[in-house]
Write a protein that holds these residues in place. Sequence first.
Motif, PDB file in Angstrom:
ATOM      1  N   GLU A   1      -6.613  -3.398   8.413  1.00 37.46           N
ATOM      2  CA  GLU A   1      -7.200  -2.059   8.542  1.00 37.46           C
ATOM      3  C   GLU A   1      -7.506  -1.736   9.995  1.00 37.46           C
ATOM      4  O   GLU A   1      -7.271  -0.611  10.468  1.00 37.46           O
TER       5      GLU A   1
ATOM      6  N   GLN B   1       1.543   9.738   7.801  1.00 35.38           N
ATOM      7  CA  GLN B   1       0.918   8.586   8.453  1.00 35.38           C
ATOM      8  C   GLN B   1       1.953   7.506   8.718  1.00 35.38           C
ATOM      9  O   GLN B   1       1.953   6.873   9.784  1.00 35.38           O
ATOM     10  N   PHE B   2       2.846   7.285   7.756  1.00 41.55           N
ATOM     11  CA  PHE B   2       3.905   6.286   7.937  1.00 41.55           C
ATOM     12  C   PHE B   2       4.792   6.644   9.129  1.00 41.55           C
ATOM     13  O   PHE B   2       5.097   5.791   9.974  1.00 41.55           O
TER      14      PHE B   2
ATOM     15  N   GLN C   1       4.438  10.339  -0.363  1.00 44.19           N
ATOM     16  CA  GLN C   1       3.947   8.989  -0.111  1.00 44.19           C
ATOM     17  C   GLN C   1       5.069   8.001   0.189  1.00 44.19           C
ATOM     18  O   GLN C   1       6.195   8.149  -0.308  1.00 44.19           O
TER      19      GLN C   1
ATOM     20  N   ILE D   1       0.872   4.998   1.308  1.00 43.74           N
ATOM     21  CA  ILE D   1       0.212   5.821   2.314  1.00 43.74           C
ATOM     22  C   ILE D   1       0.919   7.163   2.430  1.00 43.74           C
ATOM     23  O   ILE D   1       2.064   7.324   1.993  1.00 43.74           O
TER      24      ILE D   1
ATOM     25  N   VAL E   1       4.505   0.878   1.811  1.00 42.67           N
ATOM     26  CA  VAL E   1       4.660   0.020   2.991  1.00 42.67           C
ATOM     27  C   VAL E   1       4.670  -1.441   2.558  1.00 42.67           C
ATOM     28  O   VAL E   1       3.910  -1.849   1.668  1.00 42.67           O
TER      29      VAL E   1
ATOM     30  N   ILE F   1      -4.656   0.864   7.602  1.00 41.82           N
ATOM     31  CA  ILE F   1      -4.251   0.769   6.201  1.00 41.82           C
ATOM     32  C   ILE F   1      -5.101  -0.303   5.524  1.00 41.82           C
ATOM     33  O   ILE F   1      -5.195  -1.424   6.032  1.00 41.82           O
ATOM     34  N   ARG F   2      -5.710   0.040   4.411  1.00 43.48           N
ATOM     35  CA  ARG F   2      -6.548  -0.939   3.709  1.00 43.48           C
ATOM     36  C   ARG F   2      -5.777  -1.536   2.548  1.00 43.48           C
ATOM     37  O   ARG F   2      -5.362  -0.822   1.622  1.00 43.48           O
TER      38      ARG F   2
ATOM     39  N   PRO G   1       0.815  -1.223   0.000  1.00 44.17           N
ATOM     40  CA  PRO G   1       0.000   0.000   0.000  1.00 44.17           C
ATOM     41  C   PRO G   1       0.842   1.265   0.000  1.00 44.17           C
ATOM     42  O   PRO G   1       1.915   1.321   0.608  1.00 44.17           O
TER      43      PRO G   1
END
Length: 312
Positions: free
Chosen positions: A290, A215-216, A235, A211, A238, A295-296, A209
């Motif tokens: 998630e 957020q990471f 971005q 992200i 991950v 994370i989706r 993904p």
Amino acid sequence: MDALIDTCCKLYQANQPMLILGGGSNIVLCEDFLGTVVLVETKGVDISEDENNHYLSVAAGENWHALVRFCLENGFSGLENMALIPGTVGAAPIQNIGAYGVELNRFCDWVEYADLNNAKLIRLSTEECEFGYRDSVFKNDLLGKTVITRVGFKLPKVWLPQLGYGPLREFDAKHVTAKQVFDCICETRRAKLPAPAQYGNAGSFFKNPLIDTKQFESLVSTYPGMVGYPHCEQQTKVAAGWLIDKAGLKGYQIGGAAVHTEQALVLINKDNATSADVLALAKSIVDKIENKFGIRLEVEPRMITATGERSL
């Protein structure tokens, strides 16, 4: 190639259900397909060069790994990081295949396809293919409207090794050879990925993904070992396998389908799994990741029903 184009165009124009396959390695057959399956087996590699590059024009039905090996044997370097990716050359641009820091678009010069409306051959430049992470125009605007016939490659004569991922980091860029990179990739993949003859599988089941980097960074403060790679300024990519492993899901099983114990990205048919088992396992993993990380995950293989493609 004429037979391939003629067959696909006739089915398309007659509005008959059709499934075009290369190696068939990146699909999950949820049901028996109620239509015509067209297996692409066209062959041929044409080679030319100029002062700076080697150019290859490769038929869509050529085996991908065989092409990588052919290039090494003939002194054409660049594709070795993508060794042992299953499937055919014609399927490679559709999802912009990649591994260990190298994606197809780095060396793709053009992609030729037949328009199924009129059988006209059209050649797209790399830019026109709209390549993204496991994405291209063939999964979007051209989805279901084309059959890829040939792919062109541009391989620089001055080789720059890509050593930023996994075990490749141990090599010295000044002394490593393309063959050493190839051998390392093959050894690593064979150690982690089960042979389909042993356990049925569709390779990596989830995309890594992308992200937001903020957020990471926030997640890293909670999970210091989280594996990620800068994708662009905003971005981070991950490692999905790390997420699944960290969630304690290696070996996790629903029905006959299970997460492989050596590589968490791979779902296997451990014990007479049904497609319902595989899909239930995949959905459960998506939900658990998630819930734990926010994370989706997105699935990588195509899921084919009796009448066409479906989502998870």
